[in-house]
Design a protein around this motif. Structure first.
Motif, PDB file in Angstrom:
ATOM      1  N   SER A  88     -29.788 -19.140 -44.682  1.00 53.54           N
ATOM      2  CA  SER A  88     -29.517 -18.312 -43.502  1.00 53.54           C
ATOM      3  C   SER A  88     -29.580 -16.821 -43.812  1.00 53.54           C
ATOM      4  CB  SER A  88     -28.144 -18.655 -42.917  1.00 53.54           C
ATOM      5  OG  SER A  88     -27.106 -18.384 -43.843  1.00 53.54           O
ATOM      6  N   ASN A 125     -35.648 -14.431 -38.843  1.00 54.31           N
ATOM      7  CA  ASN A 125     -35.535 -15.082 -37.542  1.00 54.31           C
ATOM      8  C   ASN A 125     -36.681 -14.614 -36.660  1.00 54.31           C
ATOM      9  OD1 ASN A 125     -33.101 -16.381 -38.220  1.00 54.31           O
ATOM     10  ND2 ASN A 125     -31.914 -14.577 -37.646  1.00 54.31           N
ATOM     11  N   LYS A 147     -36.637 -19.282 -33.341  1.00 53.78           N
ATOM     12  CA  LYS A 147     -36.713 -20.019 -34.604  1.00 53.78           C
ATOM     13  C   LYS A 147     -35.923 -19.269 -35.675  1.00 53.78           C
ATOM     14  CE  LYS A 147     -39.974 -22.878 -37.106  1.00 53.78           C
ATOM     15  NZ  LYS A 147     -41.385 -23.291 -37.262  1.00 53.78           N
ATOM     16  N   SER A 148     -34.844 -19.864 -36.146  1.00 57.27           N
ATOM     17  CA  SER A 148     -33.980 -19.228 -37.136  1.00 57.27           C
ATOM     18  C   SER A 148     -34.547 -19.403 -38.543  1.00 57.27           C
ATOM     19  CB  SER A 148     -32.582 -19.849 -37.082  1.00 57.27           C
ATOM     20  OG  SER A 148     -32.618 -21.186 -37.571  1.00 57.27           O
ATOM     21  N   ARG A 149     -33.941 -18.730 -39.500  1.00 57.27           N
ATOM     22  CA  ARG A 149     -34.347 -18.889 -40.897  1.00 57.27           C
ATOM     23  C   ARG A 149     -34.211 -20.348 -41.348  1.00 57.27           C
ATOM     24  NH1 ARG A 149     -31.666 -13.765 -41.055  1.00 57.27           N
ATOM     25  NH2 ARG A 149     -33.038 -12.113 -41.854  1.00 57.27           N
ATOM     26  N   ARG A 201     -28.487 -19.315 -28.471  1.00 56.61           N
ATOM     27  CA  ARG A 201     -29.092 -18.088 -29.016  1.00 56.61           C
ATOM     28  C   ARG A 201     -29.115 -16.973 -27.982  1.00 56.61           C
ATOM     29  NH1 ARG A 201     -31.270 -18.570 -33.871  1.00 56.61           N
ATOM     30  NH2 ARG A 201     -32.675 -16.812 -33.598  1.00 56.61           N
TER      31      ARG A 201
END
Length: 213
Positions: free
Chosen positions: A67, A73, A77-79, A25
């Protein structure tokens, strides 16, 4: 796991001795190699692993929806991470010997756009799910051009069929063509709306199940 800006010879990736370097990331990170254990997993550990793998298997096929439309986001921590966390806590239950999902708690999208109103499903056309809903354009930020996003799950085969644009909100009707192999199958159905630019989206609604005609 640690982060760093530059090593002596710059950033590195891959394994070097007991550490692994990678770009995660947008950050250069280092972590130690995990130690292998010969200990058998406890029943609780084995159950947790099964729970985790069950959620991954369930949500994996709808990654393109999650996504785009599951919350936002937040830092690292992503979707998809947020969707995993929610379903681990709220939407899966253990029914010995397997885990099952509580479909009315499953979410394929989470947001603040006005969602589907008066949504209903039927299968009066061969291999097709027919959707109807009320035109609630003008409520909040709801626009006539918002697109209907749907997800259809066949529990028997554990397969998903989905569409990111069935119809516009103002149309009030739309249809999703399914594979002929699903004829006669009972499928679970969810729907949500997303703006044309995909910057706004609604929390999905579970529309129930239907037998595919």
């Amino acid at each position: 796991m640690g982060t760093y800006n530059k090593g002596i010879m710059g950033a590195f990736s891959g394994k070097v001795g007991p550490v692994v370097g990678a770009n995660w990331r947008g950050k250069e990170v280092m972590r130690s190699l995990p130690r292998r254990s010969n200990k058998a997993a406890t029943p609780l550990q084995a159950q947790h692993r099964l729970k985790f793998s069950s959620v991954i298997a369930f949500l994996g096929p709808i990654y393109p929806i999650l996504s785009r439309y599951y919350g936002a986001n937040q830092g690292e921590k992503s979707r998809v991470n947020r969707a995993m966390s929610y379903h681990m806590k709220e939407a899966i239950v253990f029914t010995d010997p397997d885990f099952t999902f509580t479909y009315n708690k499953v979410q394929i999208a989470k947001g603040y756009l006005v969602g589907i109103e008066g949504g209903a499903i039927a299968s009066n056309t061969a291999n097709t799910i027919d959707f109807t809903w009320n035109n609630n354009t003008g409520q909040g930020e709801a626009l006539a051009t918002d697109k209907l996003v749907v997800g259809v799950y066949d529990a028997a085969t554990k397969n998903w069929i989905y569409s990111l644009a069935v119809a516009e909100r103002s149309a009030t009707t739309g249809g999703l063509l399914l594979p002929v192999t699903l004829t006669g199958s009972t499928v679970e159905v969810w729907a949500t709306f997303a703006s044309a630019d995909e910057k706004r989206y609604a929390t999905s609604t579970y529309l129930g199940n239907v037998v595919v005609g």
